[in-house]
Design an enzyme around this catalytic site. Structure first.
Site, PDB file in Angstrom:
ATOM      1  N   ARG A 117       0.813  -1.219   0.000  1.00 52.89           N
ATOM      2  CA  ARG A 117       0.000   0.000   0.000  1.00 52.89           C
ATOM      3  C   ARG A 117       0.846   1.268   0.000  1.00 52.89           C
ATOM      4  NH1 ARG A 117      -2.585  -3.686  -1.022  1.00 52.89           N
ATOM      5  NH2 ARG A 117      -4.723  -4.180  -0.422  1.00 52.89           N
TER       6      ARG A 117
ATOM      7  N   LYS B   4      10.798  -0.110  29.171  1.00 53.41           N
ATOM      8  CA  LYS B   4      10.037   0.242  27.966  1.00 53.41           C
ATOM      9  C   LYS B   4      10.749  -0.192  26.694  1.00 53.41           C
ATOM     10  CE  LYS B   4       7.514   4.019  30.079  1.00 53.41           C
ATOM     11  NZ  LYS B   4       7.270   5.471  30.172  1.00 53.41           N
TER      12      LYS B   4
ATOM     13  N   ASP C 214      10.945  13.263  27.273  1.00 57.89           N
ATOM     14  CA  ASP C 214       9.940  14.024  28.018  1.00 57.89           C
ATOM     15  C   ASP C 214      10.555  15.206  28.759  1.00 57.89           C
ATOM     16  OD1 ASP C 214      11.367  12.804  30.003  1.00 57.89           O
ATOM     17  OD2 ASP C 214       9.681  11.756  30.914  1.00 57.89           O
TER      18      ASP C 214
ATOM     19  N   CYS D 230      23.765  31.703  16.832  1.00 55.14           N
ATOM     20  CA  CYS D 230      23.399  30.544  17.669  1.00 55.14           C
ATOM     21  C   CYS D 230      24.660  29.912  18.248  1.00 55.14           C
ATOM     22  CB  CYS D 230      22.638  29.513  16.837  1.00 55.14           C
ATOM     23  SG  CYS D 230      22.300  27.991  17.764  1.00 55.14           S
TER      24      CYS D 230
ATOM     25  N   CYS E 256       3.810  16.393  31.556  1.00 57.23           N
ATOM     26  CA  CYS E 256       2.634  15.524  31.425  1.00 57.23           C
ATOM     27  C   CYS E 256       2.184  15.015  32.799  1.00 57.23           C
ATOM     28  CB  CYS E 256       2.937  14.357  30.503  1.00 57.23           C
ATOM     29  SG  CYS E 256       3.211  14.870  28.802  1.00 57.23           S
TER      30      CYS E 256
ATOM     31  N   ARG F  81      -1.952   6.235  27.124  1.00 58.73           N
ATOM     32  CA  ARG F  81      -1.456   6.921  25.921  1.00 58.73           C
ATOM     33  C   ARG F  81      -0.258   6.248  25.277  1.00 58.73           C
ATOM     34  NH1 ARG F  81       0.361   8.492  30.455  1.00 58.73           N
ATOM     35  NH2 ARG F  81       2.481   9.237  30.745  1.00 58.73           N
TER      36      ARG F  81
END
Lengths: 75, 346
Positions: free
Chosen positions: B10, B84, B128, B243, B186, B69
């Protein structure tokens, strides 16, 4: 001037608004605008004027669309 | 169609990828740093798309409150306290056994990040916290590797594709590392699954485009707030000529002069976590106390001008005005760094 208080920054508006109308007057810096809106500079990670990245020392002019965002750190 | 490409039919039919693009995907190497909510989405898309080699790097383990989530995990993973990276790799191998998935259970830091991404064509941000992102930014700019920033809180998120020398790097856009405690996380502001899936999916699409060399990349900053039904893309312009990272090539996070530092406090089952560098400018303890009250045991946070104390998630947090914290209840430095990022925020 239309000002967006992105993310949790809307909590600094007494009415918790995410968009506020700032009375058009003389140009002022984005830092000055943030101060008048009660936004702590340390909680602003990204600011845009008319959908372009800007710096806090840049000027906001009458009629501009200004958007402040906090750091988005989760994942 | 070649038999090896059949399962991808596909997307091979999709003109933007085609057979040539699919072969590039099969030959590609991607490193995903952080396998929480965003990382789950990134890894899921890329494994199914047939990216040939995925390196999954994470320091944390699966907990029940992740499942709302973090799409790769289930109750069994949480009951077994699986890392994880391990749980994600096992799941992805069941999804696509024809690709190579490598799990790395580690806290990414200045000492290991260059080795972990050295052979990657693309680096993806599933982290995170900003300390990790500024480290990724340093390493990717130094090594000239594209990486995709993803950040999500509550119902809103942002993503930008950093191509060193072509688009602004994270430091060009956000300047100094946000001060500790200035960023909702979060764990203090909450997060809903759909925004993570949306931002992660945009970033996974960027990875497909980077690898195939086709399509229009995100040179700006995409921002979405699902609760406000707001979808925007901001123009960023060119990399900043002043920068410190991509112009002056000063890699202070990579050189460990800045970023999160941890020190285990012997015999106390406690770890000190500190954030150094230009971004360490002290902390607003009163504001932090307000953010922590909803997650603290019995809603109790004690604060004075010098420190605050709260019991959260089974650990005793003592956060000092200079941003330093002592977290009691663990001697594991990586776990303490995770707790600091979750509740104090970096």
């Amino acid at each position: 001037m239309q000002v967006h208080l992105g993310g949790h920054l809307s909590f600094y508006d007494a009415e918790r608004r995410s968009w506020v109308e700032w009375p058009d007057a003389a140009p002022l810096t984005l830092r000055g605008l943030a101060e008048r809106l009660g936004l702590p500079a340390g909680e602003i990670a990204f600011v845009a004027v008319n959908r372009r990245l800007a710096a806090l020392d840049d000027l906001a002019r009458p009629g501009d669309r200004v958007e402040f965002f906090p750091p988005m750190g989760g994942g | 169609m070649d038999e090896a490409l059949t399962r991808y039919a596909r997307q091979v039919i999709f003109p933007g990828i085609g057979e040539a693009g699919q072969r590039r995907l099969l030959a590609a190497r991607v490193a995903i740093i952080g396998l929480g909510a965003t990382g789950s989405v990134l890894a899921n898309h890329l494994a199914r798309a047939g990216v040939g080699r995925l390196r999954l790097i994470d320091r944390d383990y699966v907990e029940l409150n992740n499942l709302q989530r973090q799409l790769l995990y289930d109750e069994e993973d949480a009951a077994e306290l699986l890392p994880k990276a391990v749980a994600a790799a096992a799941r992805l191998r069941r999804i696509n056994s024809s690709i190579a998935v490598e799990e790395v259970v580690a806290d990414v830091g200045p000492a290991n990040i260059q080795a972990l991404i050295a052979d990657a064509d693309v680096v993806l941000d599933g982290t995170d916290n900003f300390a990790a992102r500024y480290l990724i930014n340093d390493a990717c700019v130094k090594l000239g590797k594209p990486w995709v920033y993803c950040g999500v809180v509550a119902s809103y998120g942002m993503t930008h594709t950093v191509r060193p020398g072509v688009t602004p790097c994270l430091r060009c856009i956000m300047g100094e590392l946000p001060a500790p405690g200035s960023t909702p996380t979060c764990d203090t502001a909450g997060v809903i699954g759909p925004i993570v899936a949306l931002i992660g999916s945009i970033a996974a699409g960027e990875a497909l485009k980077l690898i195939t060399g086709r399509g229009k990349l995100n040179d700006g900053m995409i921002h979405v707030d699902l609760w406000d039904n707001a979808f925007e893309q901001f123009e960023l312009g060119a990399p900043r000529p002043d920068c410190p990272t991509c112009a002056a090539r000063q890699f202070e996070f990579l050189e460990a002069r800045a970023g999160t530092r941890t020190t285990s406090l012997c015999g106390r089952a406690a770890v000190q976590v500190s954030v150094g560098g230009a971004g360490a400018q002290g902390i607003d303890l009163a504001a932090l106390a307000e953010r922590l009250r909803p997650v603290a045991a019995s809603g109790r946070v004690r604060a004075n001008p010098y420190l605050l104390h709260a019991s959260i998630d089974g650990h005793e947090f003592t956060v000092f005005a200079d941003g330093r914290a002592i977290i009691q209840g663990t001697a594991d430095e990586a776990a303490a760094a995770t707790l600091y990022a979750k509740y104090v925020g970096v």
